[in-house]
Design an enzyme around this catalytic site. Structure first.
Site, short mmCIF file in Angstrom:
data_model
loop_
_atom_site.label_atom_id
_atom_site.label_comp_id
_atom_site.label_asym_id
_atom_site.label_seq_id
_atom_site.Cartn_x
_atom_site.Cartn_y
_atom_site.Cartn_z
N LYS A 154 0.85 -1.20 0.00
CA LYS A 154 0.00 0.00 0.00
C LYS A 154 0.88 1.24 0.00
O LYS A 154 1.51 1.57 1.00
CB LYS A 154 -0.89 0.04 1.24
CG LYS A 154 -1.99 1.08 1.08
CD LYS A 154 -2.46 1.68 2.38
CE LYS A 154 -1.91 3.05 2.64
NZ LYS A 154 -2.18 4.08 1.66
N GLY A 207 6.40 4.80 8.64
CA GLY A 207 5.56 5.99 8.75
C GLY A 207 5.72 6.61 10.10
O GLY A 207 6.76 6.47 10.75
N ALA A 210 3.05 7.47 15.71
CA ALA A 210 1.69 7.31 16.23
C ALA A 210 0.95 6.19 15.50
O ALA A 210 0.36 5.31 16.14
CB ALA A 210 0.93 8.62 16.09
N GLU A 229 9.48 1.10 10.85
CA GLU A 229 10.45 2.17 10.57
C GLU A 229 9.72 3.48 10.80
O GLU A 229 8.83 3.83 10.02
CB GLU A 229 10.95 2.09 9.12
CG GLU A 229 11.70 0.82 8.77
CD GLU A 229 13.09 0.74 9.34
OE1 GLU A 229 13.52 1.66 10.06
OE2 GLU A 229 13.78 -0.26 9.07
N CYS A 263 13.25 10.66 7.32
CA CYS A 263 13.29 10.15 8.70
C CYS A 263 14.68 10.26 9.29
O CYS A 263 14.84 10.33 10.50
CB CYS A 263 12.78 8.72 8.74
SG CYS A 263 13.61 7.67 7.56
N GLU A 354 9.66 15.78 15.76
CA GLU A 354 10.06 15.66 14.36
C GLU A 354 9.30 16.71 13.54
O GLU A 354 8.07 16.72 13.53
CB GLU A 354 9.72 14.25 13.86
CG GLU A 354 10.21 13.99 12.45
CD GLU A 354 9.86 12.60 11.98
OE1 GLU A 354 8.73 12.14 12.21
OE2 GLU A 354 10.73 11.96 11.36
P1 TAP Z 1 1.78 8.01 8.29
O1 TAP Z 1 0.68 8.99 8.32
O2 TAP Z 1 2.02 7.19 9.50
O3 TAP Z 1 1.48 7.10 7.02
C1 TAP Z 1 2.34 6.06 6.62
C2 TAP Z 1 1.55 5.01 5.85
O4 TAP Z 1 0.61 4.39 6.75
C3 TAP Z 1 0.70 5.58 4.70
O5 TAP Z 1 0.68 4.64 3.65
C4 TAP Z 1 -0.67 5.69 5.35
O6 TAP Z 1 -1.73 5.68 4.44
C5 TAP Z 1 -0.69 4.46 6.20
N1 TAP Z 1 -1.66 4.50 7.29
C6 TAP Z 1 -2.32 5.57 7.81
N2 TAP Z 1 -3.16 5.18 8.79
C7 TAP Z 1 -3.04 3.83 8.89
C8 TAP Z 1 -3.64 2.86 9.74
N3 TAP Z 1 -4.54 3.18 10.68
N4 TAP Z 1 -3.29 1.57 9.59
C9 TAP Z 1 -2.37 1.21 8.66
N5 TAP Z 1 -1.78 2.09 7.82
C10 TAP Z 1 -2.10 3.39 7.95
O7 TAP Z 1 3.17 8.67 7.97
P2 TAP Z 1 3.51 9.72 6.82
O8 TAP Z 1 3.03 11.04 7.28
O9 TAP Z 1 3.08 9.22 5.50
O10 TAP Z 1 5.11 9.66 6.82
C11 TAP Z 1 5.88 10.47 7.61
C12 TAP Z 1 6.45 9.70 8.78
O11 TAP Z 1 7.12 8.53 8.34
C13 TAP Z 1 7.49 10.48 9.54
O12 TAP Z 1 7.29 10.36 10.93
C14 TAP Z 1 8.80 9.82 9.16
O13 TAP Z 1 9.83 9.94 10.08
C15 TAP Z 1 8.38 8.43 8.99
N6 TAP Z 1 9.33 7.72 8.13
C16 TAP Z 1 10.17 6.83 8.69
C17 TAP Z 1 11.11 6.19 7.89
C18 TAP Z 1 12.03 5.22 8.49
S1 TAP Z 1 12.79 4.29 7.44
N7 TAP Z 1 12.22 5.11 9.76
C19 TAP Z 1 11.18 6.47 6.55
C20 TAP Z 1 10.32 7.39 6.02
C21 TAP Z 1 9.38 8.02 6.84
P3 TAP Z 1 -2.36 7.06 3.83
O14 TAP Z 1 -1.40 7.47 2.79
O15 TAP Z 1 -3.65 6.67 3.28
O16 TAP Z 1 -2.46 8.01 4.97
#
Ligand code: TAP
Length: 453
Positions: A154, A207, A210, A229, A263, A354
């Protein structure tokens, strides 16, 4: 099937409509993956290795197309997007060796032979964020497929286009239909279904912390393993004995690459007090010279933020911040944000949370112990850098900082051949490196009695 609109963050204009899968369509994708996995796991190891190499070649051949798509959908500068697309091919090539090398052990026991096997889980659910759509997807997809699994993936709702194209390339390259299913739509529907569905045997989530906690809680209820991650608040630690010019030259890239939506962004710059003024003096021209503009232009260092909503979130961190200096960014349509350097106290919101944008918090420290204490003074533990010419200090500080990925006199974070992942609130488990395929298997132990009775 209903649909949603994908937006170009550089202009705010619509790009195209993408299907929004519901639970029934997600279940259908999982069912196709279950079927494809049985066939895939039964193939000869060399056939799976060859198929992965063909997939890698197809991605390599389409690298420019994928890069242009990422410029359009994510606003990544074209140079970075080209690196990301070729990285996908390299990761597939790297893990294409595993089908023929993922061997178990023969363990000495009495009365027979004991052998371990690395059995694939079956179907792996991969949930990807919007910041690095291609690399983060392939870090799970390549080793999971290499270990004999199928994958349901996804992508983030904001950035599904390259994942969709990579899914097509897999089929065009001859990978079995259904083995890599790309399911687009909402995280709370599709991601949640991956967590709950009994045929998805492991979940890889990248992601926010939270959402990651909720995913982990759901996986615990379903008794399935999960790799997380999550977020970061990494430090760049500059000691007075460092090569200051070299250290400071690396700072903008370490925090402003991908507009800080990384990240691993070194969003805290910890500077030994005796060189604090000198470092800021060197930093200002490096920041004002950071070129923010059209990501299709090869001269741009940085594009826009991903969305209007995210730009508001990033901007809110500056409300009470002590801004030292800022770079510039285009005006007008698109979600632009100028690189910003703030002077901070360790307990400030901007030094703890962050931002996920191009904002750097600079904090002075006194000595080595103080630097380690400040670097660890965060819930996160993903990445970090330290700059010193003193070897003993480099070893002590690298061992003392609680982060999964550190670099000394460098701000590199990711190499596909080395392990990657976070400590504390930054995650659980590791991706990449030589052992990643094994993480997509369960160990089966079989004892063959040889004694005659
Ligand atoms: P999230 O809002 O957590 O979304 C990540 C993914 O999870 C998206 O595909 C999202 O779908 C999906 N998602 C949302 N709600 C969900 C649920 N209840 N159950 C399962 N999946 C769900 O994060 P983001 O805003 O896209 O990304 C930013 C964050 O990712 C930052 O905190 C960053 O640090 C972290 N990140 C970490 C890493 C590593 S490798 N540690 C790398 C990159 C990013 P939708 O698109 O539909 O919302």
């Amino acid at each position: 099937m209903s649909a949603f609109t994908v937006i170009n963050p550089s202009t705010g204009a619509a790009i195209r409509e993408v299907p929004r899968a519901d639970v029934g369509q997600t279940d259908a994708a999982i069912a196709r993956a279950v079927k494809a996995q049985r066939h895939w796991a039964a193939l000869a190891p060399v056939a799976r290795a060859d198929a992965l190499r063909a997939f890698a070649r197809a991605v390599g051949g389409a690298a420019e197309e994928l890069a242009q798509l990422e410029v359009l959908n994510s606003g990544h500068p074209i140079g970075a997007a080209r690196w990301e697309a070729s990285h996908v091919a390299q990761v597939l090539n790297y893990y294409s060796a595993d089908p023929e090398r993922l061997s178990g052990r023969q363990i000495p026991v009495a009365g027979g032979i004991d052998i371990t096997f690395h059995d694939p889980y079956g179907v792996i659910g991969v949930i990807v964020p919007w910041n690095f759509p291609m690399p983060i997807a392939i870090w799970a997809v390549a080793p999971a497929l290499a270990a004999g699994n199928a994958v349901v993936l996804k992508p983030a709702e904001l950035t599904p286009l390259t994942a969709l194209r990579i899914g097509e390339l897999a089929v065009e390259a001859g990978m079995p239909e259904g083995l890599l299913e790309i399911v687009t739509g909402s995280g709370s529907v599709i991601g949640q279904r991956f967590v709950e569905h009994p045929d998805v045997r492991k979940v890889v989530f990248t992601g926010s912390t939270a959402v990651g906690i909720e995913v982990a809680a759901g996986c615990a209820r379903a008794l399935k393993p999960v790799t997380l991650e999550l977020g970061g608040k990494s430090s760049n630690i500059v000691f007075a004995d460092a090569d200051l010019e070299r250290a400071v030259a690396a700072v903008p890239g370490s925090v402003f690459d991908n507009a800080g939506q990384d990240c691993c962004a070194r969003s805290r710059l910890l500077v030994q007090r005796s060189v604090y003024d000198r470092v800021l003096e060197l930093l200002e021209p490096a920041v004002t010279g950071w070129r923010v503009g059209d990501p299709a232009d090869a001269d741009s260092d940085m594009g826009p933020l991903i969305s209007a909503g995210h730009r508001d979130t990033v901007a809110s961190f500056l409300d009470d911040a002590n801004i030292a200096f800022r770079g510039s960014a285009p005006e007008g349509d698109g979600f632009w944000f100028a690189p910003t350097v703030v002077l901070a106290e360790p307990s400030d919101r901007i030094a703890q949370q962050e931002v996920f944008g191009p904002v750097l918090a600079v904090i002075p420290f006194e000595d080595e112990a103080d630097a380690i204490r400040l670097a660890n003074d965060t819930v996160y533990g993903l990445a970090g850098s330290l700059w010193t010419e003193n070897l003993g200090r480099a070893v002590r500080v690298a061992r003392g900082v609680q982060s999964g990925v550190l670099s000394v006199n460098s701000h590199a974070s990711v190499r596909y051949s080395t392990p990657f992942g976070g400590m504390k609130a930054s995650g659980l488990g590791r991706e990449l490196g030589p052992d990643a395929a094994e993480h997509f298997t369960e160990t089966k132990n079989v004892f063959f009695a040889t004694d005659e009775h």
